[in-house]
Design a protein around this motif. Structure first.
Motif, PDB file in Angstrom:
ATOM      1  N   SER A 161      98.282  24.246  37.136  1.00  0.00           N
ATOM      2  CA  SER A 161      96.869  23.879  37.049  1.00  0.00           C
ATOM      3  C   SER A 161      96.441  23.153  38.313  1.00  0.00           C
ATOM      4  N   VAL A 162      95.153  23.246  38.618  1.00  0.00           N
ATOM      5  CA  VAL A 162      94.591  22.573  39.787  1.00  0.00           C
ATOM      6  C   VAL A 162      93.465  21.666  39.322  1.00  0.00           C
ATOM      7  N   SER A 163      93.321  20.522  39.969  1.00  0.00           N
ATOM      8  CA  SER A 163      92.228  19.600  39.653  1.00  0.00           C
ATOM      9  C   SER A 163      91.752  18.951  40.947  1.00  0.00           C
ATOM     10  N   ASN A 164      90.692  18.152  40.824  1.00  0.00           N
ATOM     11  CA  ASN A 164      90.121  17.446  41.978  1.00  0.00           C
ATOM     12  C   ASN A 164      89.686  18.423  43.079  1.00  0.00           C
TER      13      ASN A 164
ATOM     14  N   GLY B 126      90.100  28.120  32.520  1.00  0.00           N
ATOM     15  CA  GLY B 126      89.604  27.015  31.717  1.00  0.00           C
ATOM     16  C   GLY B 126      90.339  25.716  31.992  1.00  0.00           C
ATOM     17  N   GLY B 127      89.872  24.653  31.340  1.00  0.00           N
ATOM     18  CA  GLY B 127      90.494  23.340  31.492  1.00  0.00           C
ATOM     19  C   GLY B 127      89.523  22.201  31.266  1.00  0.00           C
TER      20      GLY B 127
ATOM     21  N   VAL C  14      87.838  19.640  33.732  1.00  0.00           N
ATOM     22  CA  VAL C  14      88.664  18.537  34.256  1.00  0.00           C
ATOM     23  C   VAL C  14      89.764  19.094  35.144  1.00  0.00           C
ATOM     24  N   ARG C  15      90.315  20.224  34.732  1.00  0.00           N
ATOM     25  CA  ARG C  15      91.343  20.929  35.499  1.00  0.00           C
ATOM     26  C   ARG C  15      91.125  22.413  35.288  1.00  0.00           C
ATOM     27  N   GLU C  16      91.843  23.233  36.051  1.00  0.00           N
ATOM     28  CA  GLU C  16      91.758  24.689  35.887  1.00  0.00           C
ATOM     29  C   GLU C  16      93.159  25.262  35.721  1.00  0.00           C
ATOM     30  N   SER C  17      93.360  25.991  34.640  1.00  0.00           N
ATOM     31  CA  SER C  17      94.648  26.614  34.364  1.00  0.00           C
ATOM     32  C   SER C  17      94.794  27.855  35.246  1.00  0.00           C
ATOM     33  N   PHE C  18      95.025  27.595  36.522  1.00  0.00           N
ATOM     34  CA  PHE C  18      94.911  28.629  37.552  1.00  0.00           C
ATOM     35  C   PHE C  18      95.929  29.752  37.374  1.00  0.00           C
ATOM     36  N   ASP C  19      97.159  29.413  36.986  1.00  0.00           N
ATOM     37  CA  ASP C  19      98.179  30.447  36.819  1.00  0.00           C
ATOM     38  C   ASP C  19      97.979  31.222  35.514  1.00  0.00           C
ATOM     39  N   ARG C  20      97.900  30.497  34.386  1.00  0.00           N
ATOM     40  CA  ARG C  20      97.913  31.155  33.080  1.00  0.00           C
ATOM     41  C   ARG C  20      96.606  31.858  32.753  1.00  0.00           C
TER      42      ARG C  20
ATOM     43  N   MET D 185      84.752  36.820  34.069  1.00  0.00           N
ATOM     44  CA  MET D 185      85.610  36.570  32.906  1.00  0.00           C
ATOM     45  C   MET D 185      86.002  35.104  32.929  1.00  0.00           C
ATOM     46  N   GLY D 186      85.952  34.437  31.779  1.00  0.00           N
ATOM     47  CA  GLY D 186      86.326  33.032  31.749  1.00  0.00           C
ATOM     48  C   GLY D 186      86.908  32.635  30.414  1.00  0.00           C
ATOM     49  N   SER D 187      87.755  31.608  30.451  1.00  0.00           N
ATOM     50  CA  SER D 187      88.404  31.088  29.252  1.00  0.00           C
ATOM     51  C   SER D 187      87.990  29.644  29.024  1.00  0.00           C
ATOM     52  N   SER D 188      87.688  29.310  27.767  1.00  0.00           N
ATOM     53  CA  SER D 188      87.381  27.931  27.393  1.00  0.00           C
ATOM     54  C   SER D 188      86.202  27.410  28.223  1.00  0.00           C
ATOM     55  N   ALA D 189      86.385  26.317  28.986  1.00  0.00           N
ATOM     56  CA  ALA D 189      85.293  25.851  29.850  1.00  0.00           C
ATOM     57  C   ALA D 189      84.983  26.880  30.920  1.00  0.00           C
ATOM     58  N   GLY D 190      85.987  27.649  31.347  1.00  0.00           N
ATOM     59  CA  GLY D 190      85.726  28.755  32.265  1.00  0.00           C
ATOM     60  C   GLY D 190      84.875  29.825  31.611  1.00  0.00           C
TER      61      GLY D 190
END
Length: 306
Positions: A47-50, A76-77, A80-86, A145-150
């Motif tokens: 995941s990536v943040s900031n 998504g995340g 606050v963060r982004e689940s970049f890999d999954r 395409m986006g997941s959750s907050a994405g």
């Protein structure tokens, strides 16, 4: 045999997209609007943040004949963060096996708040449409395409693509930011109880947003007949983002006569991604492929007559 073939294709795509140096495109080479010095990006367990420098990571099609369809993937995340890999690279790897050119979006979040994420996703659509020839994609086949907050961010692209807050005065603002289709995975949609995911709401619009801002970002209330065709996927077992979020959006799409399809599965906790062992919910990629194919998005364009 089909599972083995798919595994081989995924491995091939993973090899080309991960072990080769990825192509990363800055979204704002002329300077990020409202730039802030928030320190370096943080990476933790995929995941990536900031995030302060939004970008697109290109994952090309892993088949001989790309079909010209492009998908911008917003992980998504909770803003606050982004689940970049999954929920980013993994989806891109799957889409590459279908001949789709994918761009994983790294967008600004809670450190900036609204409207920075909206500006980032609309900029991504405009950039791909303006440079479609360079990427070998059809400017009329660009989806988000986006997941959750994405998923909330993807839905903002499909409902607020003409909103003044999505423009920054750049030359690219003249290019249409309307996606041609949406794929929403267990999306955050509502910003009001009881369906709202309050963590995403707080990160995006703060602890005391105005009633007008709450209404604007409650995307079931922003659907119009111009909202693009949409596929929704959610589960009853989702305890983080209630399934009502997808239902509310689907109902709004139906009222506005927007083509839409929705799959609501029993099993699968929030953030299920492409996990096995979730009964029918694990088959959502096949349902999504069928939907994309039925809309003509997986068919290679016919070459012009000589």
């Amino acid at each position: 045999m089909k599972k083995l073939a798919l595994s081989m294709l995924l491995a091939m795509s993973l090899t080309t997209s991960v072990f080769a140096a990825p192509t990363v495109l800055p979204l704002w080479p002329e300077g990020v609007p409202g730039a802030k010095n928030i320190g370096p990006e943080k990476f933790d367990r995929g995941s990536v943040s900031n995030v302060s420098e939004p970008s697109l990571t290109l994952v090309g099609p892993a088949v001989d004949r790309p079909n010209g369809t492009a998908v911008i993937v917003a992980p998504g995340g909770g803003y606050v963060r982004e689940s970049f890999d999954r929920e980013g690279l993994q989806y891109a790897t799957w889409l590459s096996t279908l001949g789709v050119t994918t761009f994983v979006l790294k967008y600004r979040m809670q450190e900036f708040g609204h409207p920075a994420p909206l500006q980032d996703v609309l900029r991504a659509v405009r950039l791909l449409r303006a440079r479609a020839g360079e990427f070998g994609i059809d400017p009329n086949r660009i989806g988000v395409m986006g997941s959750s907050a994405g998923g909330h961010l993807a839905a903002t692209a499909g409902t607020l693509f003409d909103h003044p807050l999505g423009r920054t005065g750049a030359e690219l603002d003249k290019v249409s930011a309307r996606p041609d289709f949406l794929v929403l995975m267990y999306p955050v949609i509502a910003m009001e109880a009881p369906a709202a995911h309050m963590g995403s709401r707080k990160a995006l619009i703060g602890t005391s947003p105005s009633p007008e801002l709450v209404q604007l970002m409650s995307l079931e209330k922003q659907v119009t007949p111009k909202t693009p065709p949409t596929l929704l996927i959610h589960t009853q077992a989702d305890q983080a983002v209630p399934v009502e979020n997808s239902i509310l959006f689907y109902q709004a799409l139906t009222r506005n006569k927007v083509p839409a399809e929705m799959y609501l599965f029993e099993q699968g906790a929030h953030g299920m991604g492409m996990r096995d062992g979730l009964a029918n919910a694990s088959q959502w990629p096949r349902r999504a492929e069928e939907w994309l194919r039925a809309r003509g998005l997986l068919t290679a364009p016919t070459p012009p007559a000589k």
